[in-house]
Scaffold this active site. Structure first.
Site, PDB file in Angstrom:
ATOM      1  CB  SER A  48      -0.986  -0.003   1.170  1.00  0.00           C
ATOM      2  OG  SER A  48      -0.333   0.217   2.393  1.00  0.00           O
ATOM      3  NE  ARG A  68      15.176 -11.559   4.433  1.00  0.00           N
ATOM      4  CZ  ARG A  68      15.245 -12.675   5.177  1.00  0.00           C
ATOM      5  NH1 ARG A  68      14.141 -13.174   5.729  1.00  0.00           N
ATOM      6  NH2 ARG A  68      16.399 -13.264   5.377  1.00  0.00           N
ATOM      7  CB  ILE A  69      17.615  -7.481   9.113  1.00  0.00           C
ATOM      8  CG1 ILE A  69      16.466  -7.308  10.106  1.00  0.00           C
ATOM      9  CG2 ILE A  69      18.888  -6.816   9.619  1.00  0.00           C
ATOM     10  CD1 ILE A  69      16.676  -8.013  11.429  1.00  0.00           C
ATOM     11  CG  HIS A 128       9.716   1.748  12.044  1.00  0.00           C
ATOM     12  ND1 HIS A 128       9.933   0.383  11.948  1.00  0.00           N
ATOM     13  CD2 HIS A 128       9.396   1.995  13.330  1.00  0.00           C
ATOM     14  CE1 HIS A 128       9.752  -0.154  13.138  1.00  0.00           C
ATOM     15  NE2 HIS A 128       9.433   0.781  13.987  1.00  0.00           N
ATOM     16  CB  THR A 139      22.376   4.077   9.484  1.00  0.00           C
ATOM     17  OG1 THR A 139      21.556   3.808  10.627  1.00  0.00           O
ATOM     18  CG2 THR A 139      22.235   5.530   9.056  1.00  0.00           C
TER      19      THR A 139
END
Ligand code: GRF
Length: 212
Positions: A13, A87-88, A105, A137
């Protein structure tokens, strides 16, 4: 014209809000780590190139990130936009896109980094919650903040109702940030802070619960 690659993992979205905003940029590709991400069909219906780079096809994060960067870099984007990309990312990947990689976020960072932000906001009893767009970062959800939007937490909120109200704000602030980036009104400075020019600032307060 600036070129944008959007990374998604799910319904897309936020990606759709960027497509709908008619930004002065070219969205050159939408890439997902999941073949079943609903956002892929939305992008395809708009004639945007899509690709799937599955984390399951790679032995570790480093190999996945290397392949992801390879696919992204074929489009030579000015910005890489994480829009519900779950995903990190490794430090080499993040460093490769310094100043070009942004994320949205669903909390008022630095509160509630990580997952389940709305549930955690409710269980902590905060009265104001929201969302954040930031440069990425290597620290998870820890990069320099570009913009935040706040909503009141209401007495009868569930995680779903709160998420829906925050999501409305996400759909406002992410296109705004992309516009600023494309117009070069916001950028990551050499010292790692957010630099800007010509942005408006309002001093109005959000107080929750409201004053009598
Ligand atoms: C959004 O709440 C975003 O902030 C978070 O994951 C959700 C993705 O939603 N990172 P969508 O795929 O953009 O609809």
């Amino acid at each position: 014209m600036k070129k944008i690659v959007i990374l998604i993992s799910g319904r897309g979205s936020n990606m759709q809000s960027l497509l709908d905003a008619k930004l002065p940029c070219e969205i050159v590709a939408v890439i997902s780590n999941r073949a079943d991400a609903g956002g892929l069909a939305i992008a395809q219906a708009r004639g945007i190139a899509t690709a799937v780079v599955s984390h399951r096809d790679h032995p570790d994060r480093a190999a996945f990130d290397a392949e992801l960067a390879h696919v992204i870099d074929a489009y030579a984007p000015d910005f890489v936009v994480l829009a519900g990309f779950m995903r990190i990312l490794t430090t080499p990947f993040v460093d490769h896109y310094r100043g070009k990689l942004i994320n949205i976020h669903p909390s008022l960072l630095p509160a509630f980094a990580g997952v389940h932000t709305h549930e955690r906001a409710l269980s902590e009893g905060v009265k104001i919650h929201g969302c954040t767009v930031h440069f990425v970062t290597p620290t998870l959800d820890g990069g320099p903040i570009i913009i935040q939007a706040a909503v009141a937490v209401l007495p009868d909120d569930t995680a779903d109702s709160l998420a829906a109200r925050v999501l409305c704000e996400e759909h406002l602030i992410y296109p705004q940030v992309l516009l600023w980036l494309c117009e070069e009104k916001v950028w990551l400075s050499a010292t790692g802070s957010v630099a800007s020019r010509e942005l408006s600032h309002s001093g109005s307060a959000l107080i929750s619960p409201s004053l009598d």
